[in-house]
Design a protein around this motif. Structure first.
Motif, PDB file in Angstrom:
ATOM      1  N   UNK A 130     -14.592  95.842  30.765  1.00 51.36           N
ATOM      2  CA  UNK A 130     -13.499  95.339  31.599  1.00 51.36           C
ATOM      3  C   UNK A 130     -13.548  93.811  31.665  1.00 51.36           C
ATOM      4  N   UNK A 131     -14.745  93.252  31.742  1.00 49.76           N
ATOM      5  CA  UNK A 131     -14.878  91.790  31.725  1.00 49.76           C
ATOM      6  C   UNK A 131     -14.255  91.196  30.460  1.00 49.76           C
ATOM      7  N   UNK A 132     -14.602  91.783  29.312  1.00 45.23           N
ATOM      8  CA  UNK A 132     -14.074  91.279  28.041  1.00 45.23           C
ATOM      9  C   UNK A 132     -12.558  91.435  27.981  1.00 45.23           C
ATOM     10  N   UNK A 133     -12.074  92.574  28.431  1.00 48.38           N
ATOM     11  CA  UNK A 133     -10.628  92.826  28.430  1.00 48.38           C
ATOM     12  C   UNK A 133      -9.894  91.789  29.282  1.00 48.38           C
ATOM     13  N   UNK A 134     -10.422  91.514  30.469  1.00 47.17           N
ATOM     14  CA  UNK A 134      -9.788  90.548  31.367  1.00 47.17           C
ATOM     15  C   UNK A 134      -9.825  89.139  30.781  1.00 47.17           C
ATOM     16  N   UNK A 135     -11.000  88.737  30.288  1.00 44.59           N
ATOM     17  CA  UNK A 135     -11.157  87.376  29.758  1.00 44.59           C
ATOM     18  C   UNK A 135     -10.212  87.140  28.589  1.00 44.59           C
ATOM     19  N   UNK A 136     -10.136  88.098  27.681  1.00 48.43           N
ATOM     20  CA  UNK A 136      -9.264  87.929  26.517  1.00 48.43           C
ATOM     21  C   UNK A 136      -7.789  88.021  26.892  1.00 48.43           C
ATOM     22  N   UNK A 137      -7.474  88.814  27.910  1.00 49.31           N
ATOM     23  CA  UNK A 137      -6.086  88.885  28.374  1.00 49.31           C
ATOM     24  C   UNK A 137      -5.660  87.549  28.972  1.00 49.31           C
ATOM     25  N   UNK A 138      -6.560  86.914  29.698  1.00 54.66           N
ATOM     26  CA  UNK A 138      -6.256  85.591  30.263  1.00 54.66           C
ATOM     27  C   UNK A 138      -6.084  84.556  29.144  1.00 54.66           C
ATOM     28  N   UNK A 139      -6.941  84.649  28.138  1.00 55.00           N
ATOM     29  CA  UNK A 139      -6.806  83.733  26.992  1.00 55.00           C
ATOM     30  C   UNK A 139      -5.480  83.955  26.273  1.00 55.00           C
ATOM     31  N   UNK A 140      -5.056  85.214  26.164  1.00 54.75           N
ATOM     32  CA  UNK A 140      -3.787  85.524  25.513  1.00 54.75           C
ATOM     33  C   UNK A 140      -2.611  84.930  26.279  1.00 54.75           C
ATOM     34  N   UNK A 141      -2.817  84.727  27.586  1.00 56.21           N
ATOM     35  CA  UNK A 141      -1.781  84.103  28.412  1.00 56.21           C
ATOM     36  C   UNK A 141      -1.930  82.589  28.431  1.00 56.21           C
ATOM     37  N   UNK A 142      -2.776  82.082  27.550  1.00 55.19           N
ATOM     38  CA  UNK A 142      -2.916  80.654  27.274  1.00 55.19           C
ATOM     39  C   UNK A 142      -3.441  79.853  28.460  1.00 55.19           C
ATOM     40  N   UNK A 143      -4.370  80.445  29.239  1.00 52.96           N
ATOM     41  CA  UNK A 143      -4.993  79.645  30.289  1.00 52.96           C
ATOM     42  C   UNK A 143      -5.749  78.492  29.648  1.00 52.96           C
ATOM     43  N   UNK A 144      -5.855  77.384  30.372  1.00 51.91           N
ATOM     44  CA  UNK A 144      -6.566  76.223  29.840  1.00 51.91           C
ATOM     45  C   UNK A 144      -8.076  76.402  29.907  1.00 51.91           C
ATOM     46  N   UNK A 145      -8.550  77.213  30.849  1.00 53.29           N
ATOM     47  CA  UNK A 145      -9.989  77.393  30.989  1.00 53.29           C
ATOM     48  C   UNK A 145     -10.328  78.693  31.689  1.00 53.29           C
ATOM     49  N   UNK A 146     -11.603  79.061  31.593  1.00 55.74           N
ATOM     50  CA  UNK A 146     -12.100  80.290  32.206  1.00 55.74           C
ATOM     51  C   UNK A 146     -13.345  79.997  33.026  1.00 55.74           C
ATOM     52  N   UNK A 147     -13.419  80.611  34.206  1.00 55.96           N
ATOM     53  CA  UNK A 147     -14.658  80.686  34.979  1.00 55.96           C
ATOM     54  C   UNK A 147     -15.029  82.162  34.991  1.00 55.96           C
ATOM     55  N   UNK A 148     -16.229  82.481  34.513  1.00 59.29           N
ATOM     56  CA  UNK A 148     -16.606  83.886  34.314  1.00 59.29           C
ATOM     57  C   UNK A 148     -17.900  84.205  35.037  1.00 59.29           C
ATOM     58  N   UNK A 149     -17.867  85.243  35.890  1.00 56.09           N
ATOM     59  CA  UNK A 149     -19.096  85.832  36.420  1.00 56.09           C
ATOM     60  C   UNK A 149     -19.406  87.006  35.501  1.00 56.09           C
ATOM     61  N   UNK A 150     -20.420  86.898  34.659  1.00 61.69           N
ATOM     62  CA  UNK A 150     -20.623  87.896  33.601  1.00 61.69           C
ATOM     63  C   UNK A 150     -21.005  89.276  34.131  1.00 61.69           C
ATOM     64  N   UNK A 151     -20.422  90.287  33.518  1.00 62.09           N
ATOM     65  CA  UNK A 151     -20.858  91.663  33.746  1.00 62.09           C
ATOM     66  C   UNK A 151     -21.702  92.132  32.564  1.00 62.09           C
ATOM     67  N   UNK A 152     -21.432  91.575  31.387  1.00 62.89           N
ATOM     68  CA  UNK A 152     -22.170  91.940  30.183  1.00 62.89           C
ATOM     69  C   UNK A 152     -23.171  90.879  29.787  1.00 62.89           C
ATOM     70  N   UNK A 153     -23.863  91.122  28.680  1.00 57.37           N
ATOM     71  CA  UNK A 153     -24.884  90.183  28.219  1.00 57.37           C
ATOM     72  C   UNK A 153     -24.625  89.701  26.788  1.00 57.37           C
ATOM     73  N   UNK A 154     -23.392  89.881  26.301  1.00 55.31           N
ATOM     74  CA  UNK A 154     -23.023  89.393  24.971  1.00 55.31           C
ATOM     75  C   UNK A 154     -21.626  88.791  25.066  1.00 55.31           C
TER      76      UNK A 154
END
Length: 345
Positions: free
Chosen positions: A117-141
């Motif tokens: 879900x973390x990866x899905x959300x992060x990439x969905x935000x990137x697809x919406x062309x956000x300028x940056x991401x702040x991520x609290x990781x759920x995964x380790x890769x």
């Protein structure tokens, strides 16, 4: 006649356009553009007609299209574990305040501690062309973000470090905070100290367990397996762990709880026990000072963490921050009574 039949033009999703405004005001598209963008070259009377058309139609400027022409969307994304968690709520608010000061919109979502879900959300935000991401990781890769970072998406990891990539991260001193909390219990005479934490694969939980072990080792006290329990923060799991530690002929005399969700259940269990058990909790929690006794905590400042991460993100965006760094912010021990109780035996 039903409203939907009387006003067929009022369909959801059909937003008024500049062309609609121009037609209603009887002017050209360029004139509407000048009014919308506060540009000169429009007479007061024409500007009045255009503004009346804008108000009548409910027209709003398409900021997305405007900022895309400049190469920025004036938006950033925040992927956190659970927005309902008070810690992440404070962190999110701090990120939002910094974003607002930079004229930027914050879009956030919760991963529910699920790496997919973390990866899905992060990439969905990137697809919406956000300028940056702040991520609290759920995964380790986090290699899935490498193409986005190379493409210019500023990225900062918070609360836990990124996995398998070199990136900025802002953390609390989880090891040192746990070491201090357990040392505080040891200083008040406790030797049988239990630790109840989150899932061991989570960076913060592993570091807090390491701090607990280090404090016990420095005091020369062998740790029994029965004194440690890591797993989901589900209340039933935490309750079972606490009750087992407090049972038998040699129960623990103190508990160090690994996060605020664990602490809430531990407080309920301790209130049901016939003997008083000391408690130090990692993370502060609302109303902790009003309980009897007040809850002694190892406090981390979620707002400072969020603000530090967001400021680093905008420094990446303005080109003044080029080398990834790992920042560990200090914790502080707040003594309120529960951690100062002496051993019952």
């Amino acid at each position: 006649m039903p409203e939907t039949q009387r006003r067929p033009e009022n369909r959801y999703g059909n937003r008024p356009t500049m062309k609609d405004v121009a037609a209603r005001a009887g002017v050209g598209l360029k004139t509407v553009s000048r009014v919308v963008n506060s540009e000169p070259g429009v007479t007061p009377e024409t500007e009045r007609r255009v503004q009346e058309a804008i108000d009548a139609l409910g027209f709003r400027r398409n900021d997305s299209a405007r900022v895309l022409r400049k190469g920025r969307t004036a938006s950033i994304g925040l992927v956190l574990e659970d927005l309902a968690d008070p810690f992440y709520g404070q962190l999110s608010r701090a990120v939002e305040e910094v974003a607002r000061a930079h004229g930027t919109l914050l879009i956030n979502g919760s991963s529910a501690e699920d790496p997919d879900r973390e990866q899905e959300l992060a990439l969905a935000l990137c697809a919406r062309r956000v300028d940056g991401l702040v991520v609290i990781p759920a995964g380790d890769d986090h290699r899935y973000l490498e193409p986005e970072i190379k493409a210019g998406v500023a990225t900062v990891f918070v609360d836990r470090p990124a996995g398998q990539i070199d990136a900025d991260c802002v953390l609390s001193d989880n090891f040192g905070g746990a070491l201090d909390g357990v040392a505080h219990l040891l200083a008040h005479g406790h030797r049988r100290i239990g630790f109840i934490g989150d899932m061991p694969r989570i960076h913060t939980a592993a570091e807090r367990l390491r701090g607990y072990r280090a404090a016990m080792a420095e005091a020369g006290i062998p740790v029994e397996d029965a004194w440690m329990s890591l797993g989901a923060t589900d209340p039933l799991r935490v309750r079972r762990a606490a009750e087992e530690m407090l049972a038998g002929p040699a129960p623990v005399t103190a508990v160090f709880s690994g996060n605020n969700r664990v602490t809430v259940t531990v407080i309920r269990v301790l209130a049901e026990q016939p003997r008083r058990t000391a408690l130090v909790a990692f993370d502060d929690l609302e109303l902790a000072d009003l309980l009897q006794p007040g809850v002694t905590v190892v406090a981390q400042d979620a707002a400072v963490i969020g603000r530090t991460a967001a400021e680093r993100l905008f420094r990446q965006l303005d080109g003044t921050l080029l080398v990834p760094e790992r920042i560990e912010l200090p914790t502080r021990l707040v003594a309120r009574g529960s951690g100062e109780l002496p051993p019952a035996d």
